[in-house]
Design an enzyme around this catalytic site. Structure first.
Site, short mmCIF file in Angstrom:
data_model
loop_
_atom_site.label_atom_id
_atom_site.label_comp_id
_atom_site.label_asym_id
_atom_site.label_seq_id
_atom_site.Cartn_x
_atom_site.Cartn_y
_atom_site.Cartn_z
N GLU A 1 -6.43 3.58 -5.64
CA GLU A 1 -7.84 3.81 -5.48
C GLU A 1 -8.30 4.85 -5.60
O GLU A 1 -7.73 6.03 -4.78
CB GLU A 1 -7.42 3.50 -3.55
CG GLU A 1 -8.42 3.33 -2.24
CD GLU A 1 -9.35 4.49 -1.50
OE1 GLU A 1 -10.31 4.05 -0.78
OE2 GLU A 1 -7.72 5.64 -1.64
N ASP B 1 -3.15 4.80 -1.86
CA ASP B 1 -4.43 5.70 -1.69
C ASP B 1 -4.97 6.40 -2.14
O ASP B 1 -3.71 7.79 -2.42
CB ASP B 1 -3.25 5.33 -0.08
CG ASP B 1 -4.60 5.56 0.76
OD1 ASP B 1 -5.42 5.52 1.28
OD2 ASP B 1 -4.35 6.96 1.21
N HIS C 1 -11.16 -3.12 4.56
CA HIS C 1 -11.17 -2.11 5.80
C HIS C 1 -12.05 -0.88 6.16
O HIS C 1 -11.07 -1.03 7.00
CB HIS C 1 -8.78 -2.39 5.97
CG HIS C 1 -8.96 -1.16 5.27
ND1 HIS C 1 -8.18 -1.67 3.97
CD2 HIS C 1 -8.46 0.00 5.46
CE1 HIS C 1 -7.92 -0.33 3.64
NE2 HIS C 1 -8.01 0.81 4.50
N ASP C 2 -12.03 -0.28 4.97
CA ASP C 2 -12.81 0.44 5.08
C ASP C 2 -14.70 0.44 5.12
O ASP C 2 -15.24 1.27 4.90
CB ASP C 2 -12.78 1.84 3.90
CG ASP C 2 -11.29 1.74 4.12
OD1 ASP C 2 -10.54 2.38 4.81
OD2 ASP C 2 -11.08 2.44 3.02
N ASP D 1 1.35 -1.20 0.09
CA ASP D 1 -0.13 -0.37 -0.05
C ASP D 1 0.87 1.13 -0.15
O ASP D 1 1.81 1.00 0.75
CB ASP D 1 -1.13 -0.26 1.32
CG ASP D 1 -2.37 0.48 1.17
OD1 ASP D 1 -2.25 1.91 0.34
OD2 ASP D 1 -2.84 0.01 2.09
#
Ligand code: NOJ
Ligand code: CA
Length: 550
Positions: free
Chosen positions: A258, A201, A323-324, A100
């Site tokens: 993302e 991200d 994870h969101d 990430d």
């Protein structure tokens, strides 16, 4: 995607949120040696890529999405030697390692920011976005994603800095060439260390309108308004292309952006081959929106529209969890009586669509949402902010807590349930976030022993990608079932045809007979425990996959 990147089409990616995966030393926090301990488990599952949520040095205001040292490992997670060992262990097993990368912002504890905020004339002065006060106030009315103003005042400079996320996540100033060079050098360093890919991200926000015009969107309960048109500005796409040319293109690494992209056209702008930006994109949709708007028909429509937009010159990241988001079985399925069937249905749904499936840790055993007893028990800064905003808008504390229990990102962040003991086998110490008490019933150990478990269903699905070329490579056509809750489609490659039926409801629904013509053998059913497909009536949350040779 270029021809030499074809390998990414055969990936099945497993996302690890290291803090919650496996704790090797009893301090209650998952770590890299913990990931290494479980590599055999991932091999058994059959995935061939791991995406590690951030493991860099960080004060953890947003659990690693606030980086204070891009070329260092977070102390709680281990050392660079641990990371090297993990990379080698992955590569020995043919597993690709995806990192990430958070470069829209850093931590306010990053040395760049510490220097940048110290005075106006320092060498890193322009690494962040600084503006003078306007009439003694913030430069504009923009809201930050995690609550309050997007501007924070620093007396030493007599100026405000911009932070789209928390005030401990100042945005990097991509208009500064020297900053961009530092970021690219850092990315090259990781790529040259053997990283196989990057998940990048919050990449839609790199370019800011330099005049920061006020937003005319309706204010949030705390009085600030989200900016208009910040995502996907042409300047942002130009920076992404520069990053691609400089870092990715020469190296054959996988790239996943993302993105905030409300339409498929906007999504496709990040991914179409000719644009030379990313290989795949993960669209971000706020959980509160997803919870209120999703339906089986909408899932199917979105899948179809994204398919059409990229059919000729792009590729898809497919996911229902990360994870969101809340846990997929609680959001889209049923975490009560149809828990097992619906978890298997969702797995089948995802793995049978064109694109690369992304599995989020714990999804493969059907982990569910958790209901923490008070807002103080929630760790996530987003959850706390949403709760606060709901109180400001007049919600009762009970109603706001109930909403938090539904939406919270902590639903996905409770420790992985390895066994049935109270701490789920995650740690011998005090877990940083409460273990879901249902670990007694839902855990890896129990499911590995049970050939009909969700875990083994995932294994079969992953293995099928090798046997059925139409799964990774076939075309897609949705079929009209006359019922919104019964979603069906066809995949075709060469002489192989696959048919998929998913009954997203607690009622039985019958497959219209015409759709089953030539359907061939049922390869998998979410009712395998009950003896498999016995249609044409599909039981609640029954899903079935058929293979025909025509
Ligand atoms: C998206 C990440 O997935 C999320 O966890 C994080 O809070 C924001 N970007 C900010 O980095
Ligand atoms: Ca630990």
């Amino acid at each position: 995607m270029t021809a030499e990147k074809e390998w990414i089409k055969d990936l099945v990616v497993y996302q690890i949120y290291p803090r919650s995966f496996c704790d090797s030393n009893g301090d209650g926090v998952g770590d890299l040696p913990g990931v290494l301990q479980k590599i055999g488990y991932l091999e058994e599952l059959g995935v061939n890529a791991i995406w590690l949520s951030p493991v860099y040095r960080s004060p953890n205001d947003d659990n690693g999405y606030d980086i204070s040292g891009y070329q260092e490992i977070m102390e709680e997670f281990g050392t660079m030697e641990d990371w090297d060992r993990l990379r080698d262990a992955c590569h020995q097993r043919g597993i690709r390692l995806i990192m990430d990368l958070v470069v829209n912002h850093s931590s306010d504890e990053h040395p760049w920011f510490v220097e940048s905020q110290s005075s106006k004339g320092n060498p890193k002065s322009d690494y962040y976005i600084w503006r003078d006060p306007v009439d003694g106030h913030e430069p504009n009315n923009w809201a930050s994603v995690f609550g309050g103003s997007a501007w924070e005042y620093v007396p030493a400079r007599g100026q405000y800095y911009f932070h789209y996320f928390s005030k401990k996540q100042p945005d990097l100033n991509w208009a500064c060439l020297q900053l961009r060079e530092e970021v690219y050098r850092m990315m090259e360093w990781w790529a040259d260390k053997g990283v196989d890919g990057f998940r990048v991200d919050a990449i839609s926000y790199l370019d800011k309108p330099q005049d920061f015009p006020p937003s005319s969107l309706p204010p949030l309960p705390d009085g600030y308004s989200f900016p208009e048109g910040l995502a996907g500005r042409p300047g942002t796409h130009a920076y992404i292309r520069e990053m691609n040319r400089r870092v990715y293109a020469p190296r054959n690494v996988l790239t996943v952006g993302e993105v905030s992209a409300p339409t498929v056209e906007e999504l496709a702008n990040y991914v179409r081959t000719g644009r030379e930006e990313f290989d795949m994109a993960i669209p971000f949709v706020p959980p509160m929106v997803e919870i209120d708007t999703w339906s089986p028909e909408k899932l199917a429509r979105d899948a179809w529209e994204s398919y059409r937009a990229l059919e000729k010159d792009g590729w898809w990241a497919r996911f229902l969890s990360n994870h969101d988001k809340p846990r997929q079985v609680s959001l889209y399925g049923d975490d009560g009586p149809y828990w097992e069937a619906s978890a298997k249905l969702l797995a089948l749904f995802l793995h049978c669509l064109p694109g690369t499936p992304f599995i989020y840790q714990g999804e493969e055993i059907g982990m569910t949402n958790v209901k923490l007893p008070s807002i103080q028990a929630y760790d996530d800064l987003d959850t706390r902010n949403r709760y606060h905003q709901l109180l400001l808008s007049g919600s009762s504390p009970d109603a706001a807590l109930a909403r938090a229990q539904l939406e919270s990102r902590d639903n996905a962040r409770t420790p992985v349930q390895w066994d049935g003991s109270p701490k789920g086998g995650f740690t011998t110490g005090q877990p940083w976030l409460g273990v879901n008490p249902n670990t007694k019933r839902i855990n890896v150990e129990a499911q590995r022993q049970d050939p009909l478990s969700i875990f083994h269903f995932y294994r079969r699905l992953i293995a099928l990608r090798k046997e059925c070329p139409a799964l990774p490579h076939g075309d897609l056509a949705f079929l009209d079932t006359g019922c919104g809750e019964l979603v069906a489609w066809r995949r075709r490659a060469g002489d192989e045809t696959l048919l998929v039926f998913c009954n997203f409801s607690q009622e039985a629904h019958t497959i219209p007979p015409g759709l089953l013509e030539g359907a061939g053998e049922a390869l998998l059913s979410s009712y395998d425990r009950e003896g498999g497909y016995q249609g044409p009536a599909l039981r609640p949350y029954e899903a079935a996959l058929f293979r025909a040779r025509i």
